[in-house]
Design a protein around this motif. Structure first.
Motif, PDB file in Angstrom:
ATOM      1  N   SER A  75       0.831  -1.191   0.000  1.00  0.00           N
ATOM      2  CA  SER A  75       0.000   0.000   0.000  1.00  0.00           C
ATOM      3  C   SER A  75       0.871   1.248   0.000  1.00  0.00           C
ATOM      4  O   SER A  75       1.821   1.349   0.783  1.00  0.00           O
ATOM      5  N   ALA A  76       0.542   2.198  -0.879  1.00  0.00           N
ATOM      6  CA  ALA A  76       1.291   3.451  -0.909  1.00  0.00           C
ATOM      7  C   ALA A  76       0.969   4.304   0.315  1.00  0.00           C
ATOM      8  O   ALA A  76       1.630   5.304   0.556  1.00  0.00           O
ATOM      9  N   GLU A  77      -0.059   3.887   1.072  1.00  0.00           N
ATOM     10  CA  GLU A  77      -0.467   4.685   2.232  1.00  0.00           C
ATOM     11  C   GLU A  77      -0.749   3.797   3.443  1.00  0.00           C
ATOM     12  O   GLU A  77      -1.412   2.770   3.318  1.00  0.00           O
ATOM     13  N   PHE A  78      -0.240   4.217   4.587  1.00  0.00           N
ATOM     14  CA  PHE A  78      -0.632   3.631   5.873  1.00  0.00           C
ATOM     15  C   PHE A  78      -0.847   4.801   6.821  1.00  0.00           C
ATOM     16  O   PHE A  78       0.116   5.461   7.228  1.00  0.00           O
ATOM     17  N   LEU A  79      -2.085   5.055   7.130  1.00  0.00           N
ATOM     18  CA  LEU A  79      -2.400   6.210   7.978  1.00  0.00           C
ATOM     19  C   LEU A  79      -2.488   5.725   9.425  1.00  0.00           C
ATOM     20  O   LEU A  79      -3.556   5.423   9.937  1.00  0.00           O
ATOM     21  N   MET A  80      -1.311   5.639  10.064  1.00  0.00           N
ATOM     22  CA  MET A  80      -1.235   4.962  11.365  1.00  0.00           C
ATOM     23  C   MET A  80      -1.694   5.838  12.524  1.00  0.00           C
ATOM     24  O   MET A  80      -2.091   5.343  13.559  1.00  0.00           O
ATOM     25  N   GLY A  81      -1.583   7.167  12.373  1.00  0.00           N
ATOM     26  CA  GLY A  81      -1.906   8.026  13.516  1.00  0.00           C
ATOM     27  C   GLY A  81      -0.863   7.847  14.600  1.00  0.00           C
ATOM     28  O   GLY A  81       0.307   7.608  14.314  1.00  0.00           O
ATOM     29  N   ARG A  82      -1.300   7.937  15.851  1.00  0.00           N
ATOM     30  CA  ARG A  82      -0.368   7.749  16.967  1.00  0.00           C
ATOM     31  C   ARG A  82      -0.357   6.294  17.399  1.00  0.00           C
ATOM     32  O   ARG A  82      -1.358   5.603  17.285  1.00  0.00           O
ATOM     33  N   LEU A  83       0.778   5.863  17.951  1.00  0.00           N
ATOM     34  CA  LEU A  83       0.886   4.452  18.311  1.00  0.00           C
ATOM     35  C   LEU A  83       0.924   4.192  19.813  1.00  0.00           C
ATOM     36  O   LEU A  83       0.693   3.074  20.258  1.00  0.00           O
ATOM     37  N   THR A  84       1.215   5.207  20.615  1.00  0.00           N
ATOM     38  CA  THR A  84       1.460   4.937  22.038  1.00  0.00           C
ATOM     39  C   THR A  84       0.246   4.316  22.726  1.00  0.00           C
ATOM     40  O   THR A  84       0.336   3.218  23.285  1.00  0.00           O
ATOM     41  N   LEU A 108      -0.700  10.171  31.524  1.00  0.00           N
ATOM     42  CA  LEU A 108      -0.463   9.408  30.293  1.00  0.00           C
ATOM     43  C   LEU A 108      -1.094  10.075  29.070  1.00  0.00           C
ATOM     44  O   LEU A 108      -0.459  10.179  28.024  1.00  0.00           O
ATOM     45  N   SER A 109      -2.339  10.556  29.204  1.00  0.00           N
ATOM     46  CA  SER A 109      -2.923  11.131  27.979  1.00  0.00           C
ATOM     47  C   SER A 109      -2.222  12.419  27.560  1.00  0.00           C
ATOM     48  O   SER A 109      -2.125  12.706  26.369  1.00  0.00           O
ATOM     49  N   ASP A 110      -1.671  13.160  28.524  1.00  0.00           N
ATOM     50  CA  ASP A 110      -0.859  14.323  28.133  1.00  0.00           C
ATOM     51  C   ASP A 110       0.388  13.883  27.366  1.00  0.00           C
ATOM     52  O   ASP A 110       0.764  14.488  26.366  1.00  0.00           O
ATOM     53  N   LEU A 111       1.015  12.810  27.859  1.00  0.00           N
ATOM     54  CA  LEU A 111       2.222  12.339  27.169  1.00  0.00           C
ATOM     55  C   LEU A 111       1.889  11.877  25.754  1.00  0.00           C
ATOM     56  O   LEU A 111       2.642  12.113  24.805  1.00  0.00           O
ATOM     57  N   CYS A 112       0.732  11.230  25.623  1.00  0.00           N
ATOM     58  CA  CYS A 112       0.330  10.758  24.288  1.00  0.00           C
ATOM     59  C   CYS A 112       0.202  11.925  23.306  1.00  0.00           C
ATOM     60  O   CYS A 112       0.435  11.778  22.111  1.00  0.00           O
ATOM     61  N   GLU A 113      -0.156  13.083  23.833  1.00  0.00           N
ATOM     62  CA  GLU A 113      -0.302  14.266  22.974  1.00  0.00           C
ATOM     63  C   GLU A 113       1.042  14.735  22.399  1.00  0.00           C
ATOM     64  O   GLU A 113       1.081  15.535  21.476  1.00  0.00           O
ATOM     65  N   CYS A 114       2.152  14.269  22.973  1.00  0.00           N
ATOM     66  CA  CYS A 114       3.471  14.651  22.432  1.00  0.00           C
ATOM     67  C   CYS A 114       3.754  13.957  21.105  1.00  0.00           C
ATOM     68  O   CYS A 114       4.636  14.358  20.358  1.00  0.00           O
ATOM     69  N   GLU A 115       3.057  12.866  20.869  1.00  0.00           N
ATOM     70  CA  GLU A 115       3.385  12.056  19.692  1.00  0.00           C
ATOM     71  C   GLU A 115       2.801  12.663  18.424  1.00  0.00           C
ATOM     72  O   GLU A 115       1.589  12.873  18.340  1.00  0.00           O
ATOM     73  N   PRO A 116       3.636  12.957  17.435  1.00  0.00           N
ATOM     74  CA  PRO A 116       3.074  13.432  16.160  1.00  0.00           C
ATOM     75  C   PRO A 116       2.346  12.269  15.479  1.00  0.00           C
ATOM     76  O   PRO A 116       2.750  11.122  15.614  1.00  0.00           O
ATOM     77  N   ASP A 117       1.270  12.573  14.759  1.00  0.00           N
ATOM     78  CA  ASP A 117       0.594  11.531  13.990  1.00  0.00           C
ATOM     79  C   ASP A 117       1.521  11.029  12.887  1.00  0.00           C
ATOM     80  O   ASP A 117       2.205  11.819  12.255  1.00  0.00           O
ATOM     81  N   MET A 118       1.491   9.722  12.673  1.00  0.00           N
ATOM     82  CA  MET A 118       2.119   9.208  11.445  1.00  0.00           C
ATOM     83  C   MET A 118       1.079   9.346  10.350  1.00  0.00           C
ATOM     84  O   MET A 118       0.205   8.497  10.205  1.00  0.00           O
ATOM     85  N   ALA A 119       1.173  10.443   9.601  1.00  0.00           N
ATOM     86  CA  ALA A 119       0.123  10.733   8.613  1.00  0.00           C
ATOM     87  C   ALA A 119       0.576  10.313   7.224  1.00  0.00           C
ATOM     88  O   ALA A 119       0.629  11.103   6.303  1.00  0.00           O
ATOM     89  N   LEU A 120       0.935   9.026   7.098  1.00  0.00           N
ATOM     90  CA  LEU A 120       1.480   8.562   5.819  1.00  0.00           C
ATOM     91  C   LEU A 120       0.366   8.089   4.899  1.00  0.00           C
ATOM     92  O   LEU A 120       0.457   7.024   4.280  1.00  0.00           O
ATOM     93  N   GLY A 121      -0.688   8.874   4.841  1.00  0.00           N
ATOM     94  CA  GLY A 121      -1.816   8.525   3.988  1.00  0.00           C
ATOM     95  C   GLY A 121      -2.738   9.719   3.874  1.00  0.00           C
ATOM     96  O   GLY A 121      -2.599  10.704   4.606  1.00  0.00           O
ATOM     97  N   ASN A 122      -3.665   9.617   2.947  1.00  0.00           N
ATOM     98  CA  ASN A 122      -4.582  10.723   2.677  1.00  0.00           C
ATOM     99  C   ASN A 122      -5.884  10.629   3.455  1.00  0.00           C
ATOM    100  O   ASN A 122      -6.373  11.614   3.987  1.00  0.00           O
TER     101      ASN A 122
END
Ligand code: NBG
Length: 822
Positions: A75-84, A108-122
């Motif tokens: 797939s040319a795209e995998f829109l994973m978002g955050r993984l934590t 924990l939810s504040d820490l999760c907000e540090c993670e950039p989305d993996m936006a490898l998709g449309n």
């Protein structure tokens, strides 16, 4: 005390705390006193990774030992978002981690907000791929996702004075703790050059491709943790680098671009994700991107196969299944042929038999502009050997399949040929996909029917069993368990904790749909989610909204066929009604949009601008007493969807019937208790079947009615003159009511809907849409009725678990066996 099994989650709170602090010091090189939130997040991820890697290794050992058939999802795209949060949930570590961090004075939810989305998709296509790899791991299937390690994912959207501004997305600028580089598996990929025919000593003829350049493909692995944490598969993403290889002879002979430009090009291949999901970019770079990741992946598949079977290819098609996610990876078909014929010396027929058994293709759209075609001259230059192979596949197909069935029929031949004739001859990737795959599936019942009847009817005649359906699904782990913890806890209580694996269990909740106490619990949770969203809206846009109002949400890419413009017309109509009569009877409503427009799609960007300008005016008009609010949330992405979806009362799924292949946001919102206002399109039809049509607000033309209207000749002016509300609203666009001092700034929308022909029939569906909204309003004013419908929607979405989709793929297409990791 029972001894723990190897697969049990081994960490308790104290151990996790110690591990986080150890990583903070030794991996991040900081201390508890100095550490930023970001360092704490990375230390937490590193601690979790100790668990992940151990399971990854165990999974790989098991798969190697068992040597079972595996699926390779290209797939040319995998829109994973955050993984934590996802990984913590899937390892059953979320609660422990939450407590461990609380002890350390962190959230924990504040820490999760540090993670950039993996936006490898449309959009839907990429997110579907992400849900599918989650399900594959959860169901213990040997699987690997292959894609591109884009340096920049989909652009970050800023809104300035109402307009979309695109900014680069640098998701891994400061490192990503969830990926591992694997230099030991680097591949070299040829490009350009020429093909030579050589005669071997034994007299047979052989083709040799002398590449003009070689590009290095560096794999980055993202572990994919299945729910329960037993199987950890990988997503392998290829990054392009310049290789040392450079053929001066070829370069001089061909007179190509200067060497600097070619070096830059090598590194450009994986630089950006194309921000179009439904239009052809038409660029050489995109073709190279596609070839690059497919060729790397085929080499990787070969390497692994040969490790177990040497040069004996007789088991290849039994061991390997490759799914092509849309036409983007089509080039993998001629690439595998090239490798088998040119490099492994297999006979053409033998190689074709393997290829045909290995590949299957998923179609995700009927929009003609999205069915990729590449100019023949481009192929000739970039992939000369592949063009020869494509010609050979085509000529055999036409003579062996088409000619016997339609003797002498040149029109059919021209239609089915992989090559489109014309001023610029083109390679039709869709045709190549169908010809080279043993199965082709659409993504919802109605879409698959249209793929058969309208898109590929002759192919269906040639191969009556090839075209099939697999309805899409979404992972309930991310889209309920993780994003809606209160509702998840309620379901734990009522149906037990198995539902994230067996979503059908929720059906037993239907019996509580009339129960007042249960309704109260359910709607209180919705209320809490809405209150949380009120805060997010305030923080992101400065707009005040009330959780008392109906939250009506349309979140998806901006496209005319998805009809955000229809939603806007209706909002303007409501506003007019309120201006005419401030006591107009309606429950307060907040219309919320989240959407990115392709940077080159002018009208889509104009629609965003219009939404924002209407929002400004409406939100600040005291005359309407706060009954109507409009919010455009900037930078719509997976992590924002996780906040919007649990707070939705109404889910807008209003595409022109026949155009939305499936939709998956529709499933997520219904699962979280929203009521769908939608057309009979894509998966809406199946959602209404499951929930009962009386629990959805279905409106508008059906697929057949759309076709009939278009065939009769649709004239939007008929609706403009016949419906005074439509006329008034459209004329409003020409004034400066929403853009003071600048009349005409919004006129392009009116023009597209009238002079442009209203391709997607927004005006034809307006009255029915408006009526459906009245129905929604009436329902909402009866809280018990609304609660009942909301509960039934959520409880009946079991079918749309992506685990079910995967089991369908396994049964209808892949023929895999699950492989339990001990
Ligand atoms: C999209 C469709 C959606 C569908 C997703 C996933 C493309 C080309 N297609 O309706 O528009 O839900 O694919 O199948 O992105």
């Amino acid at each position: 005390m029972a001894t723990k099994k190897k697969t049990d989650i081994l960490l308790d709170k104290e151990q996790l705390k110690a591990s986080i602090i150890r990583h903070l010091r030794s991996t991040l090189g900081t201390s508890e006193e100095k550490a930023s939130q970001e360092s704490w997040w990375k230390a937490t991820a590193a601690a979790v990774n100790e668990q992940v890697y151990e399971r990854l290794t165990r999974t790989q050992q098991t798969h190697l030992k068992q040597d079972t058939r595996a699926i390779h999802y290209l797939s040319a795209e995998f829109l994973m978002g955050r993984l934590t949060s996802n990984n913590l949930h899937n390892l059953s570590l979320y609660k422990v981690c939450d407590e461990a961090l609380a002890d350390l004075g962190l959230n924990l939810s504040d820490l999760c907000e540090c993670e950039p989305d993996m936006a490898l998709g449309n959009g839907g296509l990429g997110r579907l791929a992400a849900c599918f790899i989650d399900s594959l791991a959860t169901l213990s299937y040997p699987a690997i996702g292959y894609g591109i390690h884009y340096e920049h994912g989909l652009f970050r959207q800023e809104i300035q004075d109402g307009r979309q501004i695109e900014r680069p997305d640098s998701w891994r600028e400061y490192g990503n703790p969830w990926e591992i580089c694997r230099p030991e598996s680097v591949q070299e990929i040829p490009l350009y050059g020429y093909v030579e025919t050589v005669f071997c000593d034994d007299g047979h003829m052989k083709k040799v491709w002398h590449a003009g350049r070689k590009i290095k493909g560096v794999p980055w692995d993202i572990p994919v943790v299945g729910f329960g944490g037993h199987t950890v598969n990988i997503l392998r993403l290829w990054e392009s680098r310049a290789s040392e290889f450079f053929d001066w002879d070829v370069f001089n002979a061909g007179g190509y671009l200067d060497s600097q430009a070619e070096k830059a090009q090598a590194e450009t291949i994986s630089k950006v994700l194309y921000p179009n999901d439904e239009t052809e970019a038409g660029k050489e770079l995109r073709l190279i991107q596609q070839y690059f990741f497919c060729a790397c992946s085929i080499k990787d598949i070969m390497r692994r196969y040969k490790r177990a079977h040497g040069n004996d290819f007789s088991h290849f098609a039994d061991q390997i299944a490759i799914q092509l996610n849309d036409t983007h990876p089509t080039i993998a078909i001629p690439e595998l042929m090239r490798v088998l014929v040119d490099e492994e010396d297999l006979q053409w027929e033998k190689a074709w038999d393997i290829c045909y058994r290995v590949f299957a293709y998923t179609n995700h759209t009927l929009l003609p502009e999205a069915l990729e075609k590449w100019a023949v001259y481009l192929f000739e230059r970039v992939l000369p050997r592949h063009l020869e192979i494509i010609y050979e596949i085509n000529s055999r197909f036409l003579s062996e399949k088409v000619e016997p069935m339609w003797p002498g029929n040149d029109a059919i031949k021209a239609k089915l040929s992989i090559i489109e004739e014309g001023d610029v001859r083109k390679v039709r990737m869709g045709n190549l996909c169908v010809i080279g795959s043993n199965k082709v599936n659409g993504v919802a019942e109605v879409h698959s029917r249209l793929v058969k009847e309208d898109l590929f009817p002759e192919f269906d005649q040639i191969w009556p069993d090839k075209l099939c359906n697999v309805t899409n699904g979404v992972t309930p782990r991310r889209w309920l368990l993780a994003c809606n913890p209160e509702l998840a806890a309620l379901y734990d209580e009522v149906v037990g904790k198995e539902w994230p694996l067996k979503l059908d269990l929720l059906r037993s909740v239907v019996k509580f749909a009339d129960d007042k106490a249960f309704q109260k619990q359910f709607m209180t949770i919705k209320r809490h989610n809405k209150e949380k969203l009120v805060e997010v809206i305030k923080a992101e846009t400065g707009i005040d909204v009330s959780a008392e109002a109906i939250f009506d949400i349309q979140i998806k890419r901006l496209h005319e066929y998805k009809r955000q413009q229809l939603n806007l017309l209706h909002i303007m109509a409501l506003y007019r009604r309120l201006l005419a009569d401030p006591d107009y009877d309606m429950h307060p409503r907040v219309f919320i949009f989240g959407s990115k427009a392709a940077p080159g799609y002018k009208l889509a960007k104009d629609i965003i601008y219009a939404i924002n300008k209407v929002a400004e005016r409406v939100n600040n008009d005291v005359r309407i007493k706060g009954k109507l609010k409009v919010v455009f949330m900037p930078n719509y992405r997976v992590s924002l969807a996780e906040k919007l979806i649990p707070a939705a009362d109404v889910s807008e799924q209003i595409s022109t019937a026949g155009y939305e292949a499936s939709g998956t946001g529709n499933m997520k919102m219904a699962l979280n208790g929203a009521i769908t206002i939608g057309t009979l399109d894509g998966a809406n039809i199946e959602i209404a079947e499951e929930a009962g049509e009386e629990n959805c607000a279905i409106f508008g033309l059906t697929v057949d009615e759309v076709k009939a209207l278009k065939a009769r000749g649709y004239n939007p002016y008929d609706f403009y003159y016949a419906n005074s509300e439509i006329k008034a609203v459209l004329d409003w666009f020409d004034t400066d009511y929403f853009t003071p001092g600048r009349p005409g700034e919004l006129s392009s929308i009116k023009r597209a809907l009238l002079d442009g022909g209203d391709t997607y029939l927004a005006l034809a569906d307006f009255a029915a849409y408006s009526e459906a909204h009245r129905k929604i309003d009436t329902w909402y004013c009866d809280p018990s009725l609304w609660a009942k419908k909301a509960i039934i929607n959520s409880a009946t979405m079991g079918k749309f678990n992506s685990d079910r989709s995967i089991e369908d793929y396994v049964a209808r297409i892949w023929g895999l066996k699950s492989c339990k990791v001990g």
